[in-house]
Write a protein that holds these residues in place. Structure first.
Motif, mmCIF file in Angstrom:
data_model
loop_
_atom_site.group_PDB
_atom_site.id
_atom_site.type_symbol
_atom_site.label_atom_id
_atom_site.label_comp_id
_atom_site.label_asym_id
_atom_site.label_seq_id
_atom_site.Cartn_x
_atom_site.Cartn_y
_atom_site.Cartn_z
ATOM 1 N N ALA A 1 148.626 18.544 8.582
ATOM 2 C CA ALA A 1 149.598 17.531 8.155
ATOM 3 C C ALA A 1 151.029 18.024 8.370
ATOM 4 N N VAL A 2 151.245 19.316 8.200
ATOM 5 C CA VAL A 2 152.566 19.895 8.442
ATOM 6 C C VAL A 2 152.851 19.934 9.944
ATOM 7 N N THR A 3 151.814 20.121 10.745
ATOM 8 C CA THR A 3 151.962 20.248 12.202
ATOM 9 C C THR A 3 152.229 18.906 12.882
ATOM 10 N N ALA A 4 151.622 17.843 12.400
ATOM 11 C CA ALA A 4 151.646 16.552 13.084
ATOM 12 C C ALA A 4 153.035 16.021 13.422
ATOM 13 N N PRO A 5 154.045 16.158 12.557
ATOM 14 C CA PRO A 5 155.344 15.575 12.912
ATOM 15 C C PRO A 5 156.050 16.221 14.102
ATOM 16 N N PHE A 6 155.742 17.474 14.420
ATOM 17 C CA PHE A 6 156.508 18.131 15.476
ATOM 18 C C PHE A 6 155.670 18.632 16.649
ATOM 19 N N ALA A 7 154.371 18.467 16.622
ATOM 20 C CA ALA A 7 153.539 19.003 17.690
ATOM 21 C C ALA A 7 152.712 17.891 18.339
ATOM 22 N N ALA A 8 152.188 18.216 19.494
ATOM 23 C CA ALA A 8 151.330 17.287 20.223
ATOM 24 C C ALA A 8 149.989 17.153 19.503
ATOM 25 N N PRO A 9 149.247 16.092 19.788
ATOM 26 C CA PRO A 9 147.947 15.916 19.132
ATOM 27 C C PRO A 9 146.985 17.078 19.368
#
Length: 92
Positions: free
Chosen positions: A58-66
């Protein structure tokens, strides 16, 4: 000079594409997984912070690719599955 000619040049090696996260930002979810896993192994048996690595994707989703978000999720699941073998045996 024609703008179409300038657009065909390869990007400068030091430039990032729009939306590409900075490398230190990519380390945050992995640090979260590592810290929670270490705390989980070292904590007394009645304290279980085990479910917290679920927050890493959830922390990764805003700034990283799927694909990166999926990889972080897989690492979080692997940490969750393997932590019982890292710590001391449970009291009987």
């Amino acid at each position: 000079m024609d703008s179409a000619v300038m657009d065909r040049r390869p990007p400068h090696p030091g430039h990032r594409h729009a939306g590409e996260p900075r490398p230190p930002l990519k380390a945050v979810p992995f640090a979260l997984i590592a810290v929670v896993t270490v705390v989980d192994v070292l904590a007394p048996p009645d304290v279980r912070p085990g479910p917290f690595p679920v927050a890493a994707p959830a922390v990764t989703a805003p700034f990283a690719a799927p694909w990166m978000t999926g990889f972080v999720g897989a690492v979080a699941v692997a940490a969750q599955v393997t932590w019982p073998w890292c710590g001391p045996p449970p009291p009987t």
